[in-house]
Design an enzyme around this catalytic site. Sequence first.
Site, PDB file in Angstrom:
ATOM      1  N   ASP A  23      12.567  13.266   1.000  1.00  0.00           N
ATOM      2  CA  ASP A  23      11.147  12.980   1.111  1.00  0.00           C
ATOM      3  C   ASP A  23      10.853  11.479   1.325  1.00  0.00           C
ATOM      4  OD1 ASP A  23       8.439  13.905   0.706  1.00  0.00           O
ATOM      5  OD2 ASP A  23       8.494  12.681  -1.125  1.00  0.00           O
ATOM      6  N   ARG A  53      23.584  15.855   2.900  1.00  0.00           N
ATOM      7  CA  ARG A  53      24.332  17.110   3.046  1.00  0.00           C
ATOM      8  C   ARG A  53      23.922  17.770   4.348  1.00  0.00           C
ATOM      9  NH1 ARG A  53      24.040  19.642  -2.859  1.00  0.00           N
ATOM     10  NH2 ARG A  53      21.900  19.025  -2.588  1.00  0.00           N
ATOM     11  N   HIS A 197       6.543  -1.137  -4.899  1.00  0.00           N
ATOM     12  CA  HIS A 197       5.840  -1.354  -3.629  1.00  0.00           C
ATOM     13  C   HIS A 197       4.508  -2.094  -3.813  1.00  0.00           C
ATOM     14  CE1 HIS A 197       3.750   2.326  -4.818  1.00  0.00           C
ATOM     15  NE2 HIS A 197       2.829   2.064  -3.904  1.00  0.00           N
ATOM     16  N   HIS A 259       3.476  -0.967 -11.786  1.00  0.00           N
ATOM     17  CA  HIS A 259       2.428  -1.512 -10.916  1.00  0.00           C
ATOM     18  C   HIS A 259       1.371  -2.318 -11.690  1.00  0.00           C
ATOM     19  CE1 HIS A 259       4.448   1.148  -8.316  1.00  0.00           C
ATOM     20  NE2 HIS A 259       3.693   2.214  -8.451  1.00  0.00           N
TER      21      HIS A 259
HETATM   22  C1  BG6 Z   1       3.811   5.568  -7.422  1.00  0.00           C
HETATM   23  C2  BG6 Z   1       3.564   6.653  -8.447  1.00  0.00           C
HETATM   24  O1  BG6 Z   1       4.734   4.632  -7.910  1.00  0.00           O
HETATM   25  O2  BG6 Z   1       2.589   4.901  -7.151  1.00  0.00           O
HETATM   26  C3  BG6 Z   1       2.530   7.617  -7.928  1.00  0.00           C
HETATM   27  O3  BG6 Z   1       4.792   7.334  -8.705  1.00  0.00           O
HETATM   28  C4  BG6 Z   1       1.259   6.879  -7.552  1.00  0.00           C
HETATM   29  O4  BG6 Z   1       2.231   8.623  -8.905  1.00  0.00           O
HETATM   30  C5  BG6 Z   1       1.586   5.731  -6.598  1.00  0.00           C
HETATM   31  O5  BG6 Z   1       0.393   7.805  -6.920  1.00  0.00           O
HETATM   32  C6  BG6 Z   1       0.381   4.862  -6.319  1.00  0.00           C
HETATM   33  O6  BG6 Z   1       0.689   4.004  -5.266  1.00  0.00           O
HETATM   34  P1  BG6 Z   1      -0.382   3.666  -4.150  1.00  0.00           P
HETATM   35  O7  BG6 Z   1       0.296   2.742  -3.208  1.00  0.00           O
HETATM   36  O8  BG6 Z   1      -0.789   4.964  -3.525  1.00  0.00           O
HETATM   37  O9  BG6 Z   1      -1.524   3.039  -4.875  1.00  0.00           O
END
Ligand code: BG6
Length: 471
Positions: A23, A53, A197, A259
């Site tokens: 994914d 795989r 991220h 985050h």
């Molecule tokens: C991810 C979480 O790290 O961050 C998700 O696992 C969440 O559950 C996501 O939805 C939020 O990221 P963004 O970039 O959509 O704000």
Amino acid sequence: MKSASKSLPTVPTIFIVLGITGDLAARKIVPALDTLAQNSLLPSRFELVGVSRGTFTPTAFKDHLRALVPQNQPTAGRPRAEKIVDELPFIKNSTHVAGNLNDPQVYIDLKKTLDAIDARWGMCSNKLFYLAVYPELYESVLTNLASSGLTEPCAPGEGWTNVIIEKPFGKDLPTARKLDKLIGKLFDETQIYRIDHYLAKEMLQNVMTLRFANPLFGKLWDVGAIDSIHIRLFESLGVEKRGGFYDNVGALRDVGQNHLLQMLALGTMREPKDMSAESVRDRRVEMLKKLVPPTRGELRKSSIRGQYKGYRSIEGVSKDSNTETYFKIPAHLSDKRLKNTEITLEGGKRLGQMLKEMVITFHQEGSELKNYIVFTLEPEEKIVLHLWAKKPGFTMELEEHTFDFVLRDPKTKPQYNEEYARLLLDCIHGDQTLFIRSDEIEAMWKFIDPIVREWSKNTTPLVMYEPDKSF
Ligand code: BG6
């Protein structure tokens, strides 16, 4: 604060995706490679090697990659012709290696493939390994990568090998330490790229820019004028198909431990002495280490744990689950600039709105008036300053005005693509600024663990909330 532009590395790069049919590769990695290719940001000699795989003929593998290329990215302007898609370097120069990532044989096959590419180029290339696999596989994959010699440069001082891993980095401090100990034994810290991220989000990079590139704001953080900081990460979507994963994690660990704390670090850190990766990360971790977890009393009084109604019937979620899908917690920083600052971190799913923001409130001794700086990531990327001005007229009446700076139209930003493109580019350049260092992980867990422990004793009872309404 100086700007820096990057020139493309001249050494060829092999980008190895372990878990190419998963994914993560489909939703984030391949679209991000496409963005880099469209912006001519991939090195001129670039190869993609995908491991998974199942066997693919070379043509079938190219077809698989082609199907993952978004046809309508804003930078593309309009759908691209098949022929142009085929010319993308990561499709044209791609190889599939078949095998189970728990099986040492796959690493032997992978090494043969990489050696053959190096032989064709006549030099030792840079190699970037992306662990696009479930965290349960990290230990086996990392150990196999190291023991197969794959992460050693083929000649001393020639070509680097780096490893990219995704959160979650452990599920608490002991498991994070265990993972880190393993990583530390196998690789040097300079080889490890841990992704959060959020650090690559344009608006969060703008937090640093606003604070450190504008003399107007530079010293404001240093004079004890910050009244409060409120960070919200409200999502309208629910847990959807990730029930099995999410139920073991919960909102606080899913987005709070990483985050939100990184947002807080960017919003409070001191100015780095330069923009090098180590200076910036030193400043981030300095703040993360100053986090003081709320006491039991504070948690009782001002934390909230919520779960949306209907969550327990999601596939993979336990029928009597006590996992929170929403949280609100207070925090403190043991920093003299911020010792009286009230900090609130809040986030969750199915909250009826998409709102991701950091609100910083300023006050002045002896005055009732406050100013706000709001950094908003969603629903649109903007910075808003709330300032007081005199109301036109013959009396000295004040009114509040807002000054907005909208970064861009939200429609021009495909989700995740830009962040992942930026992160991959930085890995290619060997720039670790936007990646989490081991000491940051440790500091973040030290703050989160006591809260999770208290909550497991039901210090803050779980409340059920109606989905799709404000909490
Ligand atoms: C991810 C979480 O790290 O961050 C998700 O696992 C969440 O559950 C996501 O939805 C939020 O990221 P963004 O970039 O959509 O704000």
